[in-house]
Design an enzyme around this catalytic site. Structure first.
Site, mmCIF file in Angstrom:
data_model
loop_
_atom_site.group_PDB
_atom_site.id
_atom_site.type_symbol
_atom_site.label_atom_id
_atom_site.label_comp_id
_atom_site.label_asym_id
_atom_site.label_seq_id
_atom_site.Cartn_x
_atom_site.Cartn_y
_atom_site.Cartn_z
ATOM 1 N N ARG A 23 43.040 42.234 46.895
ATOM 2 C CA ARG A 23 41.765 42.253 46.161
ATOM 3 C C ARG A 23 40.622 41.574 46.916
ATOM 4 N NH1 ARG A 23 42.828 39.725 40.587
ATOM 5 N NH2 ARG A 23 44.245 38.451 41.820
ATOM 6 N N GLU A 24 40.603 41.752 48.231
ATOM 7 C CA GLU A 24 39.569 41.102 49.034
ATOM 8 C C GLU A 24 38.167 41.479 48.561
ATOM 9 O OE1 GLU A 24 42.206 42.712 50.051
ATOM 10 O OE2 GLU A 24 43.077 41.904 51.894
ATOM 11 N N LEU A 25 38.002 42.746 48.181
ATOM 12 C CA LEU A 25 36.666 43.189 47.778
ATOM 13 C C LEU A 25 36.215 42.489 46.500
ATOM 14 C CD1 LEU A 25 34.226 45.021 48.205
ATOM 15 C CD2 LEU A 25 35.412 46.816 46.923
ATOM 16 N N LYS B 196 35.041 55.940 30.865
ATOM 17 C CA LYS B 196 36.293 56.252 31.540
ATOM 18 C C LYS B 196 36.136 57.412 32.506
ATOM 19 C CE LYS B 196 38.814 53.368 29.562
ATOM 20 N NZ LYS B 196 39.733 52.460 30.252
ATOM 21 N N ILE C 115 36.432 39.757 18.396
ATOM 22 C CA ILE C 115 37.474 40.742 18.714
ATOM 23 C C ILE C 115 38.751 40.071 19.197
ATOM 24 C CG2 ILE C 115 37.910 42.908 19.965
ATOM 25 C CD1 ILE C 115 35.670 42.962 17.863
ATOM 26 N N CYS D 220 39.946 44.294 38.142
ATOM 27 C CA CYS D 220 41.176 45.023 38.425
ATOM 28 C C CYS D 220 42.177 44.741 37.329
ATOM 29 C CB CYS D 220 41.781 44.527 39.729
ATOM 30 S SG CYS D 220 40.710 44.796 41.120
ATOM 31 N N GLU E 276 33.688 48.871 19.921
ATOM 32 C CA GLU E 276 32.737 48.448 20.930
ATOM 33 C C GLU E 276 31.697 49.533 21.083
ATOM 34 O OE1 GLU E 276 33.770 48.958 24.932
ATOM 35 O OE2 GLU E 276 32.747 47.122 25.525
ATOM 36 N N HIS F 299 29.654 42.896 28.235
ATOM 37 C CA HIS F 299 29.860 43.150 29.655
ATOM 38 C C HIS F 299 28.650 42.790 30.486
ATOM 39 C CE1 HIS F 299 33.122 45.525 27.914
ATOM 40 N NE2 HIS F 299 33.757 45.092 28.967
#
Ligand code: GLN
Ligand code: ZN
Length: 760
Positions: free
Chosen positions: A18-20, A114, A436, A521, A670, A699
């Protein structure tokens, strides 16, 4: 050695470790510069190209990389930048890019939704009236040249123009998608022409919409767009990539678009190969998507080879490519990073790197090169070991499933009767407020949880820590005046993983991350066998929270469809069957919560909408088994126990009847990010039970302005009665910080109070 026929459609961007993600988050928090971020990105691209070459892919894709999202990249290349972001123009390119993705203090972000039926979210382009489209970024060209400078020949990937306009949304009825398409085509042409001039003789055009039901407007858009592209001299040849399903009745359309090659998803729809052969033009190249890009199991290479041989017979060796079914964006990176996984199950799996090696093995069969026989034998051994393992089938689980009857899918009384009893037992005010489930997960919470996982702190110390957090969270909620409290979910790393870890039939990877959106992720649990619940999973914490307050505490569970949907699932059993097994386990947990005195239980089903099959013809069957799974999980309780459910990002119009038939007493949804659009669904179909549309978009780091929430609630009251309306934020409080949450929730509670006073 690289093989001419071994191809890939896209590679995970986030990095093996997960470097990014870490580079992005460090840049966002101003701990590192734009230059640092871009350098990390460049290194990742290089490494990923090299890894693909090493696995045996001859010409890896380029422009499959993205700093945040490939749809947003495309929007930027086309200049599809809504006017509210124009003010960022002066600043660096990344500032406006990330403002579109994440919003800023006074500018709401673009919506996210999605990506087809995956767990990846894309940023939804907005098409405004009078928008001027123009070439605004040359990312695809830059990355092609970057690879070339490294001596790597790549096949650039571009999101197809029709899929792009279908993914985006006009902000005004004056804007039509065909009109947008017309305006962006010249930019596509310019980009493709420049790629050709720089030496790209092939590109990959992604048009996954061809695997969906298309209306006549969309079909016409396909015809018009590709006719125009075809009319241009000096463009690269293109591989029309279709995936996530079969072309079905769009096959003729797809074949009429002038592609030099076509990629088929033969994992989801193997039968389409025969249909293609019946009509295949004699010069068309066919890319066989044989390795599942959406799951973690090894490919049955023997079975795949049958299709390869079948294709070779019809097409000859020069016209066949082998590839994963879709981009490997949806696969974890590398199985070799898993050192702690159950060894037996490990031997059954393949991640992105291993999938490309499978592609290479299959392609060796075509070219007759190397030692593929040995690889095939090894593959057969692994499949045999999985087929015969004792770990998979559990007789008691199968027995309980067989004993399910219809009465287990129904609450004891209908909603009106339940409502009466719940009003009596809960004594909540009008417009009750709640959240929630999760509350901010501070550094300390995360640190302590991982220390606990690593066995670095004593279990008693960890327990004490969690109780302290829960107590503080309960205090906090009482202080700001919420009506239905939660325990805060501090013990949970992830709403699916937490349950999976306590259920039989699951294993967990250490590094099997898959991008969900931007830097976020998920590490989906892996379901390999029959599922059962050895002991209660949540009761202890919820009961503790309830002991700290007189107000009702809502027990928090993740629903069966969501656990299924957000896991890698078995490919040796129907999804519906696996889902029922999970539902039984959750039903047991619900019963235990009720027995422990918990009066409200929320079963989150954020994924129920996204589980919808892409083709409408497949909907009824899915909706039936998924709604039944929810009902099986939730219906074992007394009338006075209030069942909540929660859903995310849902376009509900299509499935409103099924949502009604889930028969939850209260549903929270949501929706503030799509500005309450979903309420339109309730204009058409009256929702009979209670409902809390999210009034605060979590978000985005921005706290809603005065009046915004009241506004949304008034809109909701146009389609709902005051008795039905709950007041809650959107989901995901755990990703925010306490100060902003305090501010926003205080505002929310005050808004509810004002509404109580003003409403008749
Ligand atoms: N209860 C979960 C939470 O609040 C729900 C998350 C979700 O909807 N995705 O985090
Ligand atoms: Zn949600």
């Amino acid at each position: 050695m690289s093989l001419l026929n071994a191809r890939n459609l896209g590679f995970p961007r986030i990095g093996k470790y997960r470097e990014l993600k870490f580079a992005l988050e460090s840049y966002w928090s101003e701990k590192s510069s734009e230059k640092d971020l871009l350098e990390t990105a460049r290194q990742l691209r290089r490494k990923h190209w090299q890894l693909q070459l090493l696995a045996g892919v001859s010409v890896p894709p380029s422009n499959d990389f993205s700093l945040y999202d490939h749809v947003l990249d495309m929007a930027l290349m086309l200049g599809a930048i809504p006017s509210r972001f124009k003010k960022f123009d002066e600043q660096s390119g990344l500032k406006s890019y990330f403002a579109m993705a994440r919003g800023s203090n006074d500018t709401p972000a673009l919506e996210m939704t999605k990506w087809f039926d995956t767990n990846y979210h894309y940023v939804v382009p907005e098409f405004e009236p009078d928008q001027q489209y123009e070439l605004s970024s040359t990312k695809i060209l830059d990355e092609y040249l970057e690879a070339k400078a490294l001596g790597i020949d790549t096949r650039p990937v571009i999101l197809g123009p029709v899929t792009f306009v279908l993914l985006g949304k006009p902000t005004d009825p004056r804007v039509t998608r065909p009109a947008v398409l017309k305006q962006i085509l010249p930019i596509y042409k310019a980009l493709l022409r420049r790629l050709f001039e720089e030496g790209a003789d092939w590109i990959q055009i992604d048009e996954p919409y061809l695997c969906l039901d298309l209306d006549s407007t969309s079909k016409a858009m396909y015809r018009d767009a590709y006719q125009e592209l075809r009319g241009v001299a000096s463009l690269p040849k293109f591989m029309l990539a279709t995936y996530f399903g079969g072309l079905g009745n769009n096959l003729d359309l797809a074949l009429s678009l002038g592609a030099a090659g076509i990629h088929l998803d033969l994992v989801r729809a193997p039968e389409q190969l025969i249909a293609l052969f019946e009509k295949c033009p004699s010069d068309l190249r066919v890319s066989l998507g044989l390795v599942d890009g959406r799951n973690v199991w090894r490919t049955d290479l023997k079975k795949a080879l049958n299709l390869v041989r079948f294709a070779l017979d019809s097409l000859g060796p020069d016209r066949v490519d082998i590839a994963p079914s879709c981009s490997l964006l949806h696969s974890p990176f590398d199985l070799s990073a898993e050192t702690n996984l159950d060894a037996e199950v490990w031997g059954w799996m393949a991640f992105a790197i291993q999938k490309l090696e499978e592609v290479a093995t299959l392609s060796r069969v075509i070219s007759g090169e190397g030692d593929y026989q040995q690889k095939l034998a090894e593959n057969a051994r692994s499949l045999e070991s999985r087929r015969t393992s004792k770990r998979i089938d559990q007789a008691d689980v199968k027995g309980r499933i067989a004993a399910i009857d219809d009465s287990m899918l129904r609450r004891k009384s209908a909603y009106p009767e339940r409502h009466r009893k719940q009003v009596e037992s809960l004594t909540l005010p009008k417009f009750p407020t709640t959240t929630i489930g999760s509350f901010p997960q501070t550094q300390e919470v995360r640190k302590t949880r991982s220390a606990h996982r690593a066995g670095k702190i004593h279990p008693k110390v960890y327990e004490g820590f969690l109780k302290e957090e829960i107590k503080r969270c309960v205090r906090f909620q009482e202080e700001i005046g919420l009506d239905v409290l939660v325990h805060g979910e501090f013990e949970r790393n992830d709403m699916v993983e937490y349950f999976g870890e306590q259920l039989e039939g699951f294993v967990f990877s250490e590094n099997g991350w898959v991008q969900s959106y931007g830097s976020r992720c998920v590490k989906p649990p892996i379901i390999y066998g029959d599922i059962s619940r050895p002991k209660p999973m949540t009761v202890y914490w919820v009961q503790y929270a309830q002991s700290q307050t007189k107000k009702p505490v809502k027990g928090m569970l993740t629903g069966p469809v969501t656990i299924l949907q957000w896991s890698f699932v078995r490919d040796d059993q129907l999804r519906s069957e696996t889902c029922r097994q999970i539902a039984l386990a959750i039903r047991d947990e619900v019963a235990d919560l009720e027995a422990a005195g918990i009066k409200i239980i929320q079963i989150d089903e954020p994924a129920i909408r996204e589980g919808l099959p892409l083709r409408r013809a497949d909907w009824p069957q899915y909706l039936e088994w998924s709604v039944n799974a929810f009902r099986l999980a939730s219906s074992g309780v007394q009338d006075h126990t209030q069942i909540h459910t929660h859903m995310c990002y849902s376009e509900f119009n299509d499935i409103i009847d099924s949502i009604v038939s889930m028969d939850a007493d209260v549903i929270s949804i949501e929706c503030s990010r799509s500005r309450m659009e979903l309420l339109d669904a309730f204009r058409r179909v009256r929702y009979p039970n209670e409902i809390g549309p999210g009034v605060y978009d979590i978000h985005s780091p921005r706290v809603p302005q005065d009046g915004e929430m009241a506004n949304l609630l008034h809109q909701a009251l146009e389609v709902l009665t005051p008795e039905q309306l709950w007041v809650n934020p959107d989901c995901g409080l755990k990703t925010r910080g306490w100060p902003e949450v305090r501010q926003a929730l205080t505002k929310m509670v005050n808004t509810a109070k004002e509404l109580r006073e003003s409403a008749v």
